[in-house]
Structures are given as structure tokens and as C-alpha cells.
Design an enzyme around this catalytic site. Structure first.
Site, short mmCIF file in Angstrom:
data_model
loop_
_atom_site.label_atom_id
_atom_site.label_comp_id
_atom_site.label_asym_id
_atom_site.label_seq_id
_atom_site.Cartn_x
_atom_site.Cartn_y
_atom_site.Cartn_z
N ASN A 1 0.64 -1.27 0.18
CA ASN A 1 0.00 -0.07 0.11
C ASN A 1 0.77 1.37 -0.02
O ASN A 1 0.15 2.28 -0.52
CB ASN A 1 -1.08 0.04 1.13
CG ASN A 1 -0.24 -0.45 2.61
OD1 ASN A 1 0.36 -1.45 2.65
ND2 ASN A 1 -0.46 0.23 3.42
N CYS B 1 -3.76 4.57 8.11
CA CYS B 1 -3.95 3.96 9.55
C CYS B 1 -2.65 4.32 10.33
O CYS B 1 -2.96 4.41 11.47
CB CYS B 1 -3.83 2.29 9.21
SG CYS B 1 -3.94 1.78 7.61
N SER C 1 -10.86 -5.62 -0.66
CA SER C 1 -11.72 -4.52 -0.07
C SER C 1 -12.45 -3.74 -0.93
O SER C 1 -11.81 -3.05 -1.85
CB SER C 1 -11.17 -3.83 0.93
OG SER C 1 -11.73 -2.76 1.56
N ALA C 2 -13.60 -3.34 -0.95
CA ALA C 2 -14.36 -2.60 -2.02
C ALA C 2 -13.81 -1.27 -2.15
O ALA C 2 -13.90 -0.58 -3.25
CB ALA C 2 -15.81 -2.66 -1.76
N HIS C 3 -13.58 -0.51 -1.17
CA HIS C 3 -13.17 0.86 -1.14
C HIS C 3 -11.90 1.23 -1.54
O HIS C 3 -11.51 2.39 -1.93
CB HIS C 3 -13.57 1.51 0.12
CG HIS C 3 -12.39 1.33 1.35
ND1 HIS C 3 -11.57 2.24 1.44
CD2 HIS C 3 -12.08 0.46 2.09
CE1 HIS C 3 -10.51 1.87 2.27
NE2 HIS C 3 -11.07 0.63 2.57
N1 PMP Z 1 -4.44 -4.31 3.60
C1 PMP Z 1 -4.09 -3.62 2.69
C2 PMP Z 1 -2.93 -3.80 2.13
C3 PMP Z 1 -4.63 -2.12 2.78
O1 PMP Z 1 -3.95 -1.28 2.05
C4 PMP Z 1 -5.65 -1.82 3.63
C5 PMP Z 1 -6.41 -0.48 3.66
N2 PMP Z 1 -5.46 0.62 4.14
C6 PMP Z 1 -6.17 -2.82 4.40
C7 PMP Z 1 -5.76 -4.31 4.42
C8 PMP Z 1 -7.66 -2.75 5.20
O2 PMP Z 1 -8.60 -2.72 4.56
P1 PMP Z 1 -10.04 -2.52 5.28
O3 PMP Z 1 -10.12 -0.71 5.11
O4 PMP Z 1 -11.03 -2.68 3.96
O5 PMP Z 1 -10.15 -3.07 6.32
#
Ligand code: PMP
Length: 378
Positions: free
Chosen positions: A150, A322, A198-200
Site C-alpha cells: 500500500n 492507518c 476490499s471494495a473501497h
Molecule cells: N490491507 C491493505 C494492503 C490495505 O491497504 C488496507 C487499507 N489501508 C487494508 C488491508 C485494510 O482494508 P479495510 O480498510 O477494508 O479494512
């Protein structure tokens, strides 16, 4: 400001919203209601979405479990496998640059007797399949390696890792949250057993996602109740969210090839202009084994907080959403070997469906101006 933080989240595509609206209004049925039309229609909409999600992965419908997002999917994959099989196999292999939803889940399992190997990537952010091979033990339960990172966008050698895990009889989980819809994925070809999405992150709504669970793999549910999703995830289905996720997958799959070319060009234009015009800048992560729309750039000698605050015409970040509340430099960049000051002076630019070449031109001008102003002490 110009939005260049698509890896944090993406705006809802209007076409996705349109597909969701009926399920937020008149068609409010519970997909588990078997006694009337309201329920049947909702169940049918969920079935269509399940096909759409399965299709973008090369999976079958029965292998898709809907969840509240990738955090939950990662938790279900790791905790579910450990609870189902951890009595005999308690070793897990993962990577130091994983998302916290994997790392913290591993840490949680360590308190329950799991033994976890955290592989270190090279200075490009990549691990090599041999590292996984060498870390395997007779009691290895599962390998969890993210598809694409990410923060730096680096794509791990998933096909090679999948194949060696399959040969060794070890479960292979991949957090593909940042990869789905951006690069082609085939769970069969890559021998993936468990995959989180994840959808978003692909122009769908927040709070919905899925876990691909290969046929024949048993996990222990983490939510008990009405035995929805074949007992793997109880709870009334989020029908509008699931419909949105399905349509988001279908759109992303249809537009992937064209978008990937377009975004690679825009990303490269941004990178080349900054690297060529500014001294003391570097791109973090492998230059080609990378998502088309992500770049992470260090601006040597600058204070990261000051830079981020001064770039007021851009919505960008200095790591994942995060962890960006903390003043600590990115643990991902530190794992690549960057010193604290350089890790701190780094910015992630992530482009997406609604990024235009005008946006990139404006961003380049703004960044060049701000960086020279700060460097000149003005
Ligand atoms: N894994 C990765 C690699 C991500 O980039 C993210 C979102 N920051 C997540 C997990 C968490 O996803 P969600 O917001 O759907 O819980």
C-alpha cells in the site's frame, strides 16, 4: 485539493452508487429471508455480485465469503486457519512490510502459541521466493505475503511463492487489497488458497470486502451466529454494499488494461518531472515490479511534516492512512533500509480513475514550487 491518495481510499464511482441505490431504498429485503419476494430478490442480487467478485479473481462463486473489508478478511484468514489447524502446525511466515491488519493479527496469534517468521525485503521492497522456501518448517501452517504494498506499490513474486507453498503443502494467503482491479489476478495460476480484498480501494463503498477461500480449505469462523456465508461469517448480509462491490469488480476488470496504461503514463510523468528537476530525490521501491498508479518519493533534506503541510493544494500522505496519525516514520520505508530522516521526508502519491493529466501538471508545478521555496529557506 487534487486527490492523489487513492491507496488510502477511492471515491465511489457513480455507476457503483447507481447499482446500490435500489438496495438502499425500495429493495430492502434480507437476503436470508426465504419466504417472500423481498428476500428472494436480495439473494439474487448477492448471487450476481458473488459471480462478479469470483470472476475478477478466476475463482468460483462458492469460494467467495463476504466480509466487512480487508481487515476482517485478513483476520478470518489467519485466525481462522490457525484455529482450525494450529494444534499441529503453529508456524506462520509473513513479511515485515505487510499491512498492520496482517502484522497485528500475527502478533495476536503469537500470544496463542503461534511462531511467526517475519521476512525482511531487500532495499527495493521485494522478497525472493527462496527466502520463503528457506523459512519453511515441517510445522509451517501458512504463508501470508501481500500482493502489492500500500505504501510503495511493490508487487511481490506471488506466482512463485504460491507454487512453492502448494508443493510444500502449506496454505498461501495474500492480502490483495491494493492489487485487485489494478493488476490481473488469477488465483488458480498463482496457487492462492486465501485472498483478501476490499471494495473501497476499487471505487466501491467502505465497510465491505471479501475473502476468497479455495474449495476444500477449512477455516474456523470468527463471527458465530446465523451461519451465513456457509457458516464462515455470520451476520445479515450488507446487500447494498455487496452489490456495489460486485459492480466495482466488474467495472475494474473491464477497464483494467486501458486504465493501467493511462495511469502508468501519468505516474511516470509525475516521477520524471520531480526526479529530473529536483536534487536529492529518490523513488522508493522497485521501479518496474510495481503497481501502475503508485509512487513513493523521498525529498532529501526536507522535513516531512513541513513538506506535507506546505503541499496544501494536494491530498497526499506520508504512509498509510492507518499509521499517518503517528509521527513515527513509515515502518515500510525503514524495512527497505531508509534512515529515519529520509523515511520521514517521503510522500506517497497514488493516482486513480479520476486523475487527469491536468491534475498531474498542476501537481508537478505545485510540488516544484513548494520544494524550492522550502529549500531556499523562504
Ligand atoms: N490491507 C491493505 C494492503 C490495505 O491497504 C488496507 C487499507 N489501508 C487494508 C488491508 C485494510 O482494508 P479495510 O480498510 O477494508 O479494512
Amino acid at each position: 485539493p487534487i486527490y492523489l491518495d487513492y491507496n488510502a481510499t477511492t471515491p465511489l464511482d457513480q455507476r457503483v452508487l447507481d447499482s446500490m441505490m435500489p438496495w438502499l431504498t425500495g429493495n430492502f429485503g434480507n437476503a436470508a429471508s426465504r419466504t417472500h419476494l423481498y428476500g428472494w430478490e436480495a439473494a439474487e442480487a448477492v448471487a450476481t455480485a458473488r459471480q462478479q467478485v469470483a470472476r475478477i479473481l478466476g475463482a468460483t462463486e462458492k469460494e467467495i465469503v463476504f466480509t466487512s473489508g480487508a481487515t476482517e478478511s485478513n483476520n478470518l484468514a489467519l485466525k481462522g486457519a490457525f484455529e482450525a489447524l494450529g494444534a499441529s502446525r503453529k508456524h506462520i511466515i509473513t513479511v515485515a512490510t505487510e499491512h498492520k491488519a496482517v502484522l497485528d493479527t500475527c502478533q495476536h496469534l503469537e500470544a496463542f502459541g503461534a511462531e511467526v517468521t517475519y521476512l525482511l525485503p531487500d532495499s527495493d521492497g521485494l522478497i525472493c521466493p527462496e527466502q520463503v522456501q528457506d523459512a519453511l518448517r515441517p510445522d509451517t501452517l501458512l504463508v501470508s505475503v501481500m500482493y502489492a504494498n500500500n505504501e510503495i506499490g511493490v508487487i511481490q513474486p506471488i506466482i512463485e511463492i504460491g507454487s512453492l507453498c502448494r508443493k510444500a503443502g502449506v496454505l498461501f494467503h495474500t492480502d490483495a487489497t491494493q492489487a485487485v482491479g489494478k493488476v490481473p489476478i488469477d488465483v488458480q495460476h498463482a496457487a492462492i488458497d486465501l485472498l483478501s480484498l476490499s471494495a473501497h480501494k476499487l471505487y466501491g463503498p467502505k465497510g465491505v470486502g471479501a475473502l476468497y477461500v479455495r474449495k476444500g480449505i477449512s477455516l474456523t469462523a470468527q463471527l458465530d451466529g446465523g451461519r451465513h456465508e456457509r457458516g464462515l461469517r455470520s451476520g445479515t448480509l450488507n446487500v447494498p454494499g455487496i452489490v456495489g462491490l460486485g459492480v466495482a469488480c466488474a467495472l475494474a476488470q473491464k477497464e483494467l488494461a486501458k486504465e493501467s496504461t493511462r495511469l502508468t503514463e501519468l505516474r511516470n510523468t509525475l516521477e520524471n518531472n520531480l526526479i529530473n528537476s529536483l536534487l536529492n530525490t529518490q523513488i522508493n521501491g522497485h521501479r518496474t515490479q510495481r503497481l501502475p498508479q503508485t509512487t513513493n518519493i523521498s525529498f532529501g533534506g526536507l522535513d516531512g511534516e513541513e513538506l506535507l503541510m506546505s503541499l496544501h493544494r494536494l491530498a497526499v500522505s506520508n504512509g498509510s492512512a492507518c499509521t499517518s496519525a503517528s509521527v513515527e516514520p513509515s515502518f515500510v520505508l525503514k524495512a527497505l533500509g531508509l534512515p529515519d530522516d529520509l523515511a520521514h521526508a517521503s510522500i506517497r502519491f497514488s493516482l486513480g480513475r479520476f486523475t487527469t493529466s491536468e491534475d498531474i501538471d498542476l501537481a508537478i508545478g505545485h510540488i516544484l514550487e513548494v520544494v524550492s521555496r522550502i529549500r531556499n529557506g523562504a
